[in-house]
Write a protein that holds these residues in place. Sequence first.
Motif, short mmCIF file in Angstrom:
data_model
loop_
_atom_site.label_atom_id
_atom_site.label_comp_id
_atom_site.label_asym_id
_atom_site.label_seq_id
_atom_site.Cartn_x
_atom_site.Cartn_y
_atom_site.Cartn_z
N ALA A 124 -8.58 0.62 -19.84
CA ALA A 124 -8.90 1.46 -18.61
C ALA A 124 -9.20 0.51 -17.41
O ALA A 124 -8.53 0.61 -16.31
N LEU A 125 -10.12 -0.42 -17.61
CA LEU A 125 -10.26 -1.48 -16.74
C LEU A 125 -9.34 -2.34 -16.38
O LEU A 125 -8.88 -2.82 -15.08
N ALA A 126 -8.58 -2.88 -17.41
CA ALA A 126 -7.61 -3.79 -17.37
C ALA A 126 -6.27 -3.29 -16.46
O ALA A 126 -5.76 -3.82 -15.73
N ARG A 127 -6.15 -2.03 -16.93
CA ARG A 127 -5.21 -1.24 -16.14
C ARG A 127 -5.39 -0.85 -14.76
O ARG A 127 -4.48 -1.04 -13.83
N LEU A 128 -6.53 -0.72 -14.50
CA LEU A 128 -6.97 -0.58 -12.97
C LEU A 128 -6.88 -2.03 -12.14
O LEU A 128 -6.36 -1.93 -11.09
N ILE A 129 -7.30 -3.05 -12.84
CA ILE A 129 -7.00 -4.46 -12.15
C ILE A 129 -5.74 -4.63 -12.09
O ILE A 129 -4.89 -5.13 -10.98
N GLY A 130 -4.78 -4.22 -13.13
CA GLY A 130 -3.32 -4.40 -13.18
C GLY A 130 -2.55 -3.70 -11.88
O GLY A 130 -1.80 -4.12 -11.35
N ARG A 136 -0.20 -5.42 -4.86
CA ARG A 136 -0.29 -6.29 -3.47
C ARG A 136 1.06 -6.98 -3.06
O ARG A 136 2.05 -7.02 -3.96
N THR A 137 1.35 -6.91 -1.84
CA THR A 137 2.48 -7.34 -1.24
C THR A 137 2.43 -8.88 -1.40
O THR A 137 1.56 -9.80 -1.57
N GLU A 138 3.57 -9.47 -1.24
CA GLU A 138 3.92 -10.94 -1.42
C GLU A 138 3.14 -11.75 0.04
O GLU A 138 2.52 -12.67 -0.33
N ARG A 139 3.07 -10.99 0.86
CA ARG A 139 2.31 -11.41 2.09
C ARG A 139 0.78 -11.64 1.79
O ARG A 139 0.21 -12.63 1.90
N GLN A 140 0.38 -10.49 1.23
CA GLN A 140 -0.92 -10.49 0.93
C GLN A 140 -1.18 -11.45 -0.19
O GLN A 140 -2.50 -12.21 -0.28
N TRP A 141 -0.53 -11.85 -1.13
CA TRP A 141 -0.47 -12.67 -2.17
C TRP A 141 -0.69 -14.30 -1.48
O TRP A 141 -1.61 -15.15 -1.86
N ALA A 142 0.06 -14.46 -0.32
CA ALA A 142 0.24 -15.73 0.35
C ALA A 142 -1.11 -15.90 0.83
O ALA A 142 -1.76 -17.02 0.90
N VAL A 143 -1.84 -14.78 1.43
CA VAL A 143 -2.98 -15.02 2.07
C VAL A 143 -4.24 -15.45 1.18
O VAL A 143 -5.23 -16.02 1.31
N ALA A 173 -6.76 -5.43 2.94
CA ALA A 173 -5.74 -4.46 2.37
C ALA A 173 -5.44 -4.87 0.85
O ALA A 173 -4.94 -4.17 0.34
N SER A 174 -5.41 -6.31 0.40
CA SER A 174 -5.20 -6.61 -0.79
C SER A 174 -6.14 -6.15 -1.72
O SER A 174 -5.83 -6.07 -3.11
N ALA A 175 -7.41 -5.86 -1.24
CA ALA A 175 -8.40 -5.39 -2.48
C ALA A 175 -8.66 -6.44 -3.41
O ALA A 175 -9.19 -6.07 -4.43
N ILE A 176 -8.67 -7.70 -2.74
CA ILE A 176 -8.86 -8.67 -3.96
C ILE A 176 -10.34 -8.84 -4.23
O ILE A 176 -10.83 -9.00 -5.29
N ALA A 177 -11.31 -8.34 -3.33
CA ALA A 177 -12.53 -8.39 -3.57
C ALA A 177 -13.18 -7.34 -4.60
O ALA A 177 -13.71 -7.22 -5.60
#
Length: 194
Positions: A124-130, A136-143, A173-177
Motif C-alpha cells: 500500500a505504501l510503496a504503491r502510494l509512493i509510486g 511527476r512531470t519531466e519539468r518537476q523532475w528537473a527541478v 507541485a511535485s509533492a516530493i516532500a
Amino acid sequence: MFALTIDQRGSRRGEDLVPRLLAALADVPTVLPFERTVGDEVQGLLDDADAVLAALLVVLRDGRWSVGLGIGSVEHPLPASARAARGQALLDARAAVERAKGAGEVRLAVASASDPVAARDVEALARLIGTLVHRRTERQWAVVDAVDAAPTQRAAAEALGVTPQNVSQALAASAIAVERAGYPVLVRLLEEAT
C-alpha cells in the motif's frame, strides 16, 4: 530476505531496456546482484530495507516495468547468482510480479507467504509512493534533481535559469516532500516484514 523480480512492460513491441536498468541498479547494495534471468526480466536478492527502497525508486521512476517484491526465506548456502537462488522469497516475488502486471498505473505488488498482512501494508505504501513518482512531470523532475544537486534552492534556480519562486512552486507541485516523508515509514515496514 527480499527478492525483486522486475519485468519489462511491452517488451515485445519495444527495445530491450534490461541493460539500462541493470546499469541504473548497479549501485544498489545486494546480496546477489541484479541480473537478467529470462528474456526481459531482472532479478536480485537484497537483505537491507534501504536498498529495497533505492531499487524501487529507480524502477518506479523509469515507469516501464512491472515489479514484484517477495519477502521471505531463501535457501542457503546462496548460489553465485540470483537466477539460481531458491526459496519462498523468490516464489513470492514471482507471484507478486504476475499480480503487478494487472495493477494499473503503478505496476507493483508485494507478497509474503509468512506475513501477508505486512506485505499488504508494504504494498500500500510503496504503491502510494509510486503514484507520486509516476505522476511527476519531466519539468518537476528537473527541478527535484537540480535541488538535490545544488547547495540551495536559489543555486538550483540559477542553474535552471528560473526564479526561486518557480523552483518552490515546482517542488510543491511535485509533492516530493510528501513522497520522501514516506520513505522511513516504508523502510520500517520492510524491516518489520522480514
